[in-house]
Design an enzyme around this catalytic site. Structure first.
Site, PDB file in Angstrom:
ATOM      1  CG  HIS A 106      -2.313   0.523   0.829  1.00  0.00           C
ATOM      2  ND1 HIS A 106      -2.517   1.809   0.373  1.00  0.00           N
ATOM      3  CD2 HIS A 106      -3.529  -0.076   0.805  1.00  0.00           C
ATOM      4  CE1 HIS A 106      -3.786   1.977   0.098  1.00  0.00           C
ATOM      5  NE2 HIS A 106      -4.431   0.850   0.347  1.00  0.00           N
ATOM      6  CB  ALA A 107       0.068   4.734  -0.957  1.00  0.00           C
ATOM      7  CB  SER A 108       4.543   5.443   2.332  1.00  0.00           C
ATOM      8  OG  SER A 108       4.616   6.566   1.465  1.00  0.00           O
ATOM      9  CB  CYS A 151      -8.298   7.829 -11.222  1.00  0.00           C
ATOM     10  SG  CYS A 151      -6.835   7.366 -10.278  1.00  0.00           S
ATOM     11  CD  GLU A 178      -7.856   3.430 -11.860  1.00  0.00           C
ATOM     12  OE1 GLU A 178      -7.915   4.668 -11.644  1.00  0.00           O
ATOM     13  OE2 GLU A 178      -8.337   2.579 -11.106  1.00  0.00           O
TER      14      GLU A 178
END
Length: 463
Positions: free
Chosen positions: A158-160, A265, A231
């Site tokens: 996962h993103a930090s 997005c 994506e």
């Protein structure tokens, strides 16, 4: 010495969490455990997999009271909206679990006497999910649950900025009693992520993020012959025809532009409105935008939180300033939003008119609370402008003419065409993009095609 990651909260700029990055030994252990667990998991029946996955969804939902404020602290989502992400998480997960028996069923061609022929869908092996911070539960679940249902093991990076989300996924899987090693959450840096992709023991990578990061992912995967789902964002347009329900269009397009501070997005980032209704549409749009409350996302009254970092806000401020210098007109006075402080992550929403496609704000992904609105004289002009972009994730048409929406939708280069709605992922439909919005499919039965491989059986039983 082990590297550490600090999660800096956009709420107040302080360190909200700190964790150690997985070292080489932990990465090796994770890859081995994932392969071992998957070998047994693929022999489980679909009903057994569904029981585990549904239990994991239940476990995640049981943590909602803690997750909602965590989201606010990690990425700025106002607490009044935090539960909505979990509702969407459950909707997508439950749908993909429910359709798995049909989506993963064997394909049987027309029978031939003396033969048993069919195409079986087998799991790929280990799937690496690289998830973003902006919708940290929704984007991750698009792959995690279907990958498990298809018989794969999953490693989540996962993103930090939302590292606690990865820990919540791991806790939900633990409470659901998934087999050891089947799902693993790793805090990785760019180097270790590339190492995993290039290792050869991961068969599919699903990544959500920027175009540049997607290119890095593809480079890391070069020569590995693995699947790559990307994506990569959008610059999503909307076209409001003269026959649109004006009140409904304004209400939904303001929300589609500014929900999550525009950090989506598939947020609406550019609007094309029939010139006959342009003045009234713009007036209503700006007036509704002025009703947002910018402030601390932990306050229930807040409807617009900070951007994820001061740097993100700096970029959007720059786009706005550049557009104004090139002749655009701003309809929102930022001074009426006291929380909008230059240099901070807090940024007032902005509506720009007198814009054109030479301006960055109409061409480059903003990922923030700004939208440009242009008048158009025809369907043809609107379609030409909508297609004048390197992106193609989603697009919306606002009209009361279904046939016109379908006709125009066929002309738009995009992954999803909406009519009279926007910024929503229906799990029964394929989520995909064209051009620089990415490759591959998640959700719907087609999402399972990217998480399995075909194996043909050609059995002659009469000899």
């Amino acid at each position: 010495m082990t590297a550490k990651v600090q999660l800096i909260s956009p709420v107040d700029g302080r360190v909200y969490a700190e964790r150690e990055v997985a070292d080489a030994a932990q990465v090796e252990q994770a890859l081995t455990a994932a392969a071992n667990a998957q070998a047994s998991w693929q022999r489980c029946s679909l009903s057994e997999r569904a029981a585990y996955c549904n239990a994991a969804v239940d476990a995640m939902l049981s943590m909602q009271a803690d997750i909602v404020p965590e989201l606010a602290w990690q990425m700025g989502r106002p607490v009044r909206y935090g539960a909505g992400e979990l509702r969407g998480f459950a909707e997508r997960a439950r749908h993909m679990i429910a359709i798995a028996p049909q989506a993963l069923a064997a394909v049987e061609p027309v029978p031939v006497a003396g033969f048993r022929r069919y195409i079986k869908r087998e799991p790929l092996g280990t799937v690496l999910v690289v998830a973003p911070w902006n919708y940290p539960y929704l984007t991750a679940v698009n792959t995690i649950i279907p990958a498990l249902m298809a018989g794969n093991s999953v490693i989540l990076k996962h993103a930090s900025q939302t590292l606690l989300v990865g820990e919540r996924f791991a806790e939900a899987m633990r409470r659901a009693k998934l087999p050891e090693g089947l799902f693993q959450n790793l805090l990785l840096n760019h180097v270790s992520t590339g190492t995993i992709i290039a290792d050869g023991r991961v068969q599919q990578v699903n990544f959500t993020g920027s175009v540049e990061a997607g290119k890095v992912m593809e480079s890391a995967a070069s020569g590995q012959f693995l699947g790559m789902g990307l994506e990569l964002g959008g610059k999503d347009p909307a076209y409001v025809r003269a026959d649109a329900n004006l009140e409904q269009a304004v209400e939904n397009l303001v929300d589609g532009s500014f929900f999550n501070s525009g950090q989506s997005c598939c947020a609406v980032e550019r609007l094309y409105v029939d010139q006959k209704i342009f003045p009234e549409f713009v007036e209503r749009f700006a007036e509704l935008t002025r009703q947002y409350v910018l402030g601390n996302p932990l306050d229930e009254a807040t409807t617009l939180g900070p951007l994820v970092t001061p740097g993100a806000a700096f970029f959007v401020r720059g786009q706005i300033a550049e557009a104004l210098a090139q002749g655009a007109t701003a309809l929102i006075d930022a001074k009426t939003f006291p929380a909008d402080v230059p240099g901070s992550a807090y940024l007032a929403p902005q509506v720009l008119v007198d814009v054109n496609h030479q301006m960055s704000v109409m061409r480059d992904e903003s990922f923030g609370p700004v939208v440009g609105i242009m008048p158009v004289t025809s369907d043809e002009e609107a379609i030409a402008l909508m297609n004048d972009s390197e992106f193609g994730l989603s697009a919306s048409i606002w009209t009361q003419d279904l046939a016109a929406a379908e006709r125009l939708g066929n002309e738009i280069a995009t992954g999803t065409v909406f009519m009279n709605r926007c910024d929503y992922l229906d799990p029964a439909l394929a989520w995909t993009g064209v051009k620089n919005s990415g490759r591959g499919v998640t959700l719907s039965p087609l999402g399972y095609e990217h998480l399995t491989r075909a194996k043909s059986f050609h059995l002659r039983h009469e000899v």
